[in-house]
Design an enzyme around this catalytic site. Sequence first.
Site, PDB file in Angstrom:
ATOM      1  N   ASP A 275       0.784  -0.811   0.059  1.00 44.03           N
ATOM      2  CA  ASP A 275       0.344   0.023   0.051  1.00 44.03           C
ATOM      3  C   ASP A 275       1.150   1.494   0.169  1.00 44.03           C
ATOM      4  OD1 ASP A 275      -1.715   1.462   0.349  1.00 44.03           O
ATOM      5  OD2 ASP A 275      -3.224   0.153   2.401  1.00 44.03           O
TER       6      ASP A 275
ATOM      7  N   GLU B 280      -7.046   4.043  -5.310  1.00 45.72           N
ATOM      8  CA  GLU B 280      -7.953   4.345  -4.828  1.00 45.72           C
ATOM      9  C   GLU B 280      -7.927   5.614  -5.265  1.00 45.72           C
ATOM     10  OE1 GLU B 280      -9.687   5.324  -0.308  1.00 45.72           O
ATOM     11  OE2 GLU B 280      -7.492   6.023  -0.324  1.00 45.72           O
TER      12      GLU B 280
ATOM     13  N   HIS C 127     -11.639  -1.314   5.144  1.00 47.56           N
ATOM     14  CA  HIS C 127     -10.898  -1.134   7.008  1.00 47.56           C
ATOM     15  C   HIS C 127     -11.256  -0.196   7.008  1.00 47.56           C
ATOM     16  CE1 HIS C 127      -7.945   0.219   4.403  1.00 47.56           C
ATOM     17  NE2 HIS C 127      -7.751   1.679   4.943  1.00 47.56           N
ATOM     18  N   ASP C 128     -12.517   0.915   6.415  1.00 43.10           N
ATOM     19  CA  ASP C 128     -12.415   2.271   6.083  1.00 43.10           C
ATOM     20  C   ASP C 128     -14.218   2.659   6.624  1.00 43.10           C
ATOM     21  OD1 ASP C 128      -9.754   3.897   5.943  1.00 43.10           O
ATOM     22  OD2 ASP C 128     -10.277   3.557   4.122  1.00 43.10           O
TER      23      ASP C 128
ATOM     24  N   ASP D 162      -2.672   4.765  -2.351  1.00 40.81           N
ATOM     25  CA  ASP D 162      -3.814   5.435  -1.253  1.00 40.81           C
ATOM     26  C   ASP D 162      -4.347   6.975  -1.811  1.00 40.81           C
ATOM     27  OD1 ASP D 162      -4.882   5.180   1.407  1.00 40.81           O
ATOM     28  OD2 ASP D 162      -3.975   7.154   1.672  1.00 40.81           O
TER      29      ASP D 162
HETATM   30  C1  GLC Z   1      -7.830   6.207   2.388  1.00 39.39           C
HETATM   31  C2  GLC Z   1      -7.177   4.926   3.698  1.00 39.39           C
HETATM   32  C3  GLC Z   1      -7.280   5.268   4.436  1.00 39.39           C
HETATM   33  C4  GLC Z   1      -7.266   6.735   5.470  1.00 39.39           C
HETATM   34  C5  GLC Z   1      -6.344   8.189   4.315  1.00 39.39           C
HETATM   35  C6  GLC Z   1      -6.330   9.118   4.596  1.00 39.39           C
HETATM   36  O1  GLC Z   1      -8.588   6.615   2.205  1.00 39.39           O
HETATM   37  O2  GLC Z   1      -8.086   3.875   3.865  1.00 39.39           O
HETATM   38  O3  GLC Z   1      -6.911   4.490   5.818  1.00 39.39           O
HETATM   39  O4  GLC Z   1      -7.367   6.902   6.533  1.00 39.39           O
HETATM   40  O5  GLC Z   1      -6.781   6.629   3.207  1.00 39.39           O
HETATM   41  O6  GLC Z   1      -4.395   7.714   4.125  1.00 39.39           O
END
Ligand code: GLC
Length: 578
Positions: free
Chosen positions: A130, A277, A349-350, A232
């Site tokens: 990641d 993402e 996980h979010d 990310d």
């Molecule tokens: C992404 C991650 C999340 C994190 C955010 C900032 O959305 O999945 O867990 O808090 O980015 O890095």
Amino acid sequence: MNKKLFKSLLAVLLSSSIANASSLTTEVNSSNLKSNWWQNAIGYEVYIRSFSDSTGNGIGDLRGIEDKLDYLKALGVDFIWITPFYPSPDVDMGYDVSDYKNVDVKYGNLKDFEHLVQTAHHKGIKILVDMVFSHTSDQSPWFIAAKSAKNNPYHDYYVWESPTSTVGMPNNWQSWFSGPAWEYNQATNEYYLHIFAKQQPALNWKNPKVREELANTAKFWLDKGVDGIRFDVITLNALPDIKQSSDLWGRMPLARTYLESLNQQVLSKYNILTVGEMPGVDERNADQFVGSESGALKTVFQLDIMSLGNDGNKFHPTDYSLVEFKGIFQRWYDGLYGKGWSSAVLDNHDQARAVSRWGNDKQYWQPSAKMLATFLLSQWGVPYIYQGDEIGMTNAPLTVQDFKDVEEINYYNEQIKAGIPESVFLPGLIARGRDNARTPMQWNNSKNAGFTTADHAWLKVNPNYQTINVANEEKDPHSILNYYKQMIKVRKANPAFTYGTMQIINYNDENVYAFTREYQGKKFLIVCNFRGIQTNFDTGIPNLTKDKILIHNYSEKVNIVNGSINLKPFEAMIFQLK
Ligand code: GLC
């Protein structure tokens, strides 16, 4: 017009155009598919802090993951995405990185990582890391240097603005973790930008040195033999002008240019899966980022369903419309199928746990978890199972004292400060908070669910581990875990689930999500009742027979009369039609 009515009218309008559009798609060309190992792969997200603790410090680690590779192999997944394990003060649980090219001691060391890659490869499991490239931790040596003086060579690694004479802050941008997106820095009399917590300063991608450092970081991990990268919030690398609205975060054309050059310089040299993402990327522009012609990334996370079932504030849960849910999957398919590749997820996980959010974690816990497995693993796009979903892990009964997540804590404090009573906001926060998905993996019914030998895990273990755990489910042939294994085999045995065209049946049905997948003369019908009620569903196939059912989540026989199925709550099945 009221917002709800407008939304449902929009859904109906979209659904009719979608239904027409989807019938026009033709099968993807299979000629160049073989070189892309990831297209027919099944992914599994390992949230490292909570997966398996080999040292007894209450936090999961790399050796812990290695200990569980046989479990993952038996499940049938092809690769794991491991959430950040780099040195981090853990304000955002690893998503605030202070050293990109190292392993945090709490997770092990570089040798452990190399060993994990080697062992995983030996067992036929690939590894994705990641990369958190939109911001660092405020404890990164880069930021510590950057904030010391304007003429420090690292200063321009971050995004700075001078105070405005009137209001101080450069503009009114709000961070995604509550409060303003700017933080004052005395030493330089400037504000720095942070889209997330104030301990996560945004990197300045305009600076070629930053882009070079990040490209080198990607290369560093790829040279260790990893098979892919999850990026990310990567589209946040290109920022709007401060006079523009923060709605443009993730929507700046430069994001694509930056990614294309990263790809050209580094990523394209490896046979890897990349998944972004990408806030701001949707089905209309996704092919510019992940289309086979685009040259940026290989796949994108399709997370739009996460904004369903609330009133615009993620901590205000409401019912969700299944027609809108279908619309999201269908629009992505219509936008990308044949042009590029997507992914399928129901949580991560979010988010709250899938079975608690899209299913029913009480009365229909088992059938609804199995229904979601049927749905996820028959979707187009690389599917990702989030750790613990394969045993039906549920949201956790957490209290404010248990909260560990910065988003939850900041939101809580903000609400209290605004004078809003707990009774108004706390139930929503508890239902949708990110800690729900982060409680330790439930391996067995021993203390702390077999996750750690420490007295306490870093986050409270869900008390339902006594019944919901891997050991129990391995023994039970009818368990959710064994259903996942079976469904993974169904997907693997039938390329139609990977490559096939997709067509929704009875689009406007608010209870049942039914669709076909078809490829090279084989056709499957997937029927999923998404509601905890009995409902009748007309498939429009009068001679439909139960003889050709590949998988079914109830032990009783399917009840079909002239192509209509009388579905039990959350009942799901797959028919082979040809
Ligand atoms: C992404 C991650 C999340 C994190 C955010 C900032 O959305 O999945 O867990 O808090 O980015 O890095």
